[in-house]
Enzyme design. Structure first.
Site, PDB file in Angstrom:
ATOM      1  N   GLY A  83       0.838  -1.198   0.000  1.00 16.39           N
ATOM      2  CA  GLY A  83       0.000   0.000   0.000  1.00 16.39           C
ATOM      3  C   GLY A  83       0.871   1.245   0.000  1.00 16.39           C
ATOM      4  N   ARG A  92      -4.338 -20.915  -8.675  1.00 16.45           N
ATOM      5  CA  ARG A  92      -3.155 -21.507  -8.057  1.00 16.45           C
ATOM      6  C   ARG A  92      -2.079 -20.439  -7.941  1.00 16.45           C
ATOM      7  NH1 ARG A  92       0.441 -23.709 -12.125  1.00 16.45           N
ATOM      8  NH2 ARG A  92      -0.356 -22.966 -14.110  1.00 16.45           N
ATOM      9  N   ASP A 147       5.401  -4.514   5.816  1.00 13.50           N
ATOM     10  CA  ASP A 147       5.560  -5.876   6.280  1.00 13.50           C
ATOM     11  C   ASP A 147       5.514  -6.916   5.133  1.00 13.50           C
ATOM     12  OD1 ASP A 147       5.055  -8.116   7.890  1.00 13.50           O
ATOM     13  OD2 ASP A 147       2.908  -7.704   7.853  1.00 13.50           O
ATOM     14  N   THR A 169       5.136   2.191   6.036  1.00 10.58           N
ATOM     15  CA  THR A 169       3.725   1.880   6.278  1.00 10.58           C
ATOM     16  C   THR A 169       3.119   2.934   7.183  1.00 10.58           C
ATOM     17  OG1 THR A 169       2.137   0.394   7.327  1.00 10.58           O
ATOM     18  CG2 THR A 169       4.382   0.196   8.095  1.00 10.58           C
ATOM     19  N   ILE A 170       1.907   3.345   6.852  1.00  6.63           N
ATOM     20  CA  ILE A 170       1.231   4.283   7.752  1.00  6.63           C
ATOM     21  C   ILE A 170       0.907   3.602   9.075  1.00  6.63           C
ATOM     22  CG2 ILE A 170       0.225   5.645   5.871  1.00  6.63           C
ATOM     23  CD1 ILE A 170      -2.513   4.296   6.667  1.00  6.63           C
ATOM     24  N   ASP A 171       0.907   2.253   9.084  1.00  5.06           N
ATOM     25  CA  ASP A 171       0.489   1.529  10.289  1.00  5.06           C
ATOM     26  C   ASP A 171       1.520   1.596  11.424  1.00  5.06           C
ATOM     27  OD1 ASP A 171      -1.634   0.772   8.664  1.00  5.06           O
ATOM     28  OD2 ASP A 171      -0.770  -1.190   8.200  1.00  5.06           O
ATOM     29  N   ASP A 181       3.824  -0.430  12.192  1.00  2.00           N
ATOM     30  CA  ASP A 181       3.782  -1.698  12.932  1.00  2.00           C
ATOM     31  C   ASP A 181       5.026  -2.573  12.744  1.00  2.00           C
ATOM     32  OD1 ASP A 181       3.308  -2.306  10.287  1.00  2.00           O
ATOM     33  OD2 ASP A 181       1.508  -3.500  10.637  1.00  2.00           O
ATOM     34  N   ARG A 204      -4.322  -1.839  10.589  1.00  2.00           N
ATOM     35  CA  ARG A 204      -4.357  -3.307  10.663  1.00  2.00           C
ATOM     36  C   ARG A 204      -4.434  -3.768  12.119  1.00  2.00           C
ATOM     37  NH1 ARG A 204      -5.045  -5.543   6.304  1.00  2.00           N
ATOM     38  NH2 ARG A 204      -4.860  -7.579   7.268  1.00  2.00           N
TER      39      ARG A 204
HETATM   40  O1  F6P Z   1      -1.045  -1.370   5.564  1.00  2.00           O
HETATM   41  C1  F6P Z   1      -1.569  -0.143   5.186  1.00  2.00           C
HETATM   42  C2  F6P Z   1      -3.069  -0.215   5.062  1.00  2.00           C
HETATM   43  O2  F6P Z   1      -3.543   1.063   4.685  1.00  2.00           O
HETATM   44  C3  F6P Z   1      -3.792  -0.734   6.296  1.00  2.00           C
HETATM   45  O3  F6P Z   1      -3.893   0.230   7.306  1.00  2.00           O
HETATM   46  C4  F6P Z   1      -5.104  -1.173   5.691  1.00  2.00           C
HETATM   47  O4  F6P Z   1      -5.704  -2.181   6.470  1.00  2.00           O
HETATM   48  C5  F6P Z   1      -4.688  -1.723   4.366  1.00  2.00           C
HETATM   49  O5  F6P Z   1      -3.452  -1.125   4.042  1.00  2.00           O
HETATM   50  C6  F6P Z   1      -5.676  -1.456   3.264  1.00  2.00           C
HETATM   51  O6  F6P Z   1      -5.214  -2.058   2.107  1.00  2.00           O
HETATM   52  P1  F6P Z   1      -5.840  -1.843   0.659  1.00  2.00           P
HETATM   53  O7  F6P Z   1      -5.130  -0.691   0.035  1.00  2.00           O
HETATM   54  O8  F6P Z   1      -5.550  -3.130  -0.036  1.00  2.00           O
HETATM   55  O9  F6P Z   1      -7.300  -1.558   0.828  1.00  2.00           O
END
Ligand code: F6P
Length: 362
Positions: free
Chosen positions: A14, A92, A118, A140-142, A144, A186
């Site tokens: 992301g 697959r 991650d 990551t914005i998370d 984590d 997340r």
């Molecule tokens: O890991 C970054 C994040 O924005 C999470 O906070 C969120 O759960 C996820 O990606 C959303 O992913 P997508 O862009 O696939 O909707």
């Protein structure tokens, strides 16, 4: 004098505010050392299809430090170690990493700077094992990733979320409503915790502290009795009730992360049912990943990018740049993806929230 390196760089997973600043720092630092930089578009897909390769020059990274997104594009679906193939209605997963490795060698690349969270860094660790010299940059914005103090993009996401919480206050107060806002992150509550405190939320629900909906309602009713006829509840997408499960959207797809979402609506329904107060929920969603990085995130991104090239120059392949304030350091990629950084429950930030009277629903 060090050898002239031919480096590739990609942005995977992301997007996060600050990716373009990393691309600029990597490119300029490399060019200033006499190295060459090739950008790989669409995450890891460019290693499988050379039409996705673009040379990065001072011109291509001019004026991009403040821009959100990634000029290379990103992708959280193209894992060369497990590409999803659907044939005759049957799905697959095929390992095409040997093709990625041979393309990498054929292109005469010396190393790959892989910017990712991650999931993308796990792919990087897998490709490193197959022989691609890789330096990871955590994104990551998370926030984590346990191996680094802070990932770029996090601070900007917190600023966006705080702004949203500020705006919810006036509408919540004028309608005497409860507003429940769902934030990303997340399985970690960093964004919810930091923006919830900064935005003066009344309740913050995070994955690290399973909540009891009755306790959430008690807080709302205590405010009601004190003459505060509105409440703001900040809810991390990964928050879950005590003894319950996280809320998810759609079907689980093999090889992909399950999409989290829906907890704010459930919490809002629970609050409306037990307090009788008019309650609304909203999901802030991908707004948290968009827009201009804050100045701190720009600086952090530029520092990560420049440090990655210094590590490449030193030949420290198989590592990830880690921020260990005040310095940038390196940790082995394997170690970098081994553990998730949850909010520590005994942290000063959690204690600060409790001291301010914010409820965690526990
Ligand atoms: O890991 C970054 C994040 O924005 C999470 O906070 C969120 O759960 C996820 O990606 C959303 O992913 P997508 O862009 O696939 O909707």
């Amino acid at each position: 004098m060090s050898r002239k390196l031919r480096l590739a760089i990609n942005t995977g997973g992301g997007d996060a505010p600050g990716l373009n600043a990393v691309l600029r720092a990597v490119t300029l630092t490399a060019l200033n050392k006499g190295f060459e930089v090739i950008g790989i578009q669409k995450g890891y897909l460019g290693l499988l299809d050379t039409k996705y390769l673009v040379p990065l020059t001072a011109e291509s990274v001019r004026g991009i430090t403040h821009l959100g997104g990634s000029i290379l594009g990103t992708n959280n679906r193209g894992n060369p170690l497990a590409i999803r193939v659907v044939e005759g209605g049957t799905e697959r997963f095929v390992d095409v990493s040997d093709q990625a490795v041979s393309n990498f060698r054929r292109l005469g690349l010396d190393g790959l700077i892989a910017v990712g969270g991650d999931g993308s860094l796990k792919i990087a660790a897998g490709l490193a094992k197959k022989g691609i010299p890789i330096i990871g940059v955590p994104k990551t914005i998370d926030n984590d990733l346990a191996a680094t103090y802070e990932t770029f993009g996090f601070e900007t996401a917190v600023a966006t979320a705080t702004d949203a919480i500020d705006k919810l206050h006036s509408t919540a107060e004028s309608h005497e409503r409860v507003m429940v806002v769902e934030l990303m992150g997340r399985y970690c509550g960093w964004i919810a915790l930091y923006s919830g405190i900064s935005g003066s939320a009344d309740v913050i629900l995070i994955p690290e502290i399973p909540f009891d909906i009755q306790k959430v309602c008690d807080k709302v009713m205590a405010r009601e009795l004190a003459g505060r006829h509105f409440s703001i509840v900040v809810c991390a997408e990964g928050a879950a009730p005590q003894g319950g499960n996280v809320a998810t959207l759609g079907e689980e797809v093999a090889g992909q992360e399950i999409q989290l979402g829906g907890i704010a609506a459930k919490v809002a329904a629970g609050i409306a049912a037990c307090t009788g107060k008019e309650t609304r929920s909203l999901v802030l969603g991908h707004l948290q990943r968009g827009g201009m990085p804050t100045s701190s995130d720009r600086l952090l991104s530029l520092r990560y990018g420049a440090a990655a090239v210094r590590l490449a120059e030193e030949g420290r392949w198989g590592t990830m740049v880690a921020y260990d304030p005040p310095v940038m350091t390196a940790v082995p990629l394997e170690e970098a993806v081994a553990s998730v950084k949850y909010v520590p429950l005994d942290s000063d930030v959690v204690q600060t929230a409790r001291d301010l009277g914010i409820s965690f629903g526990d």
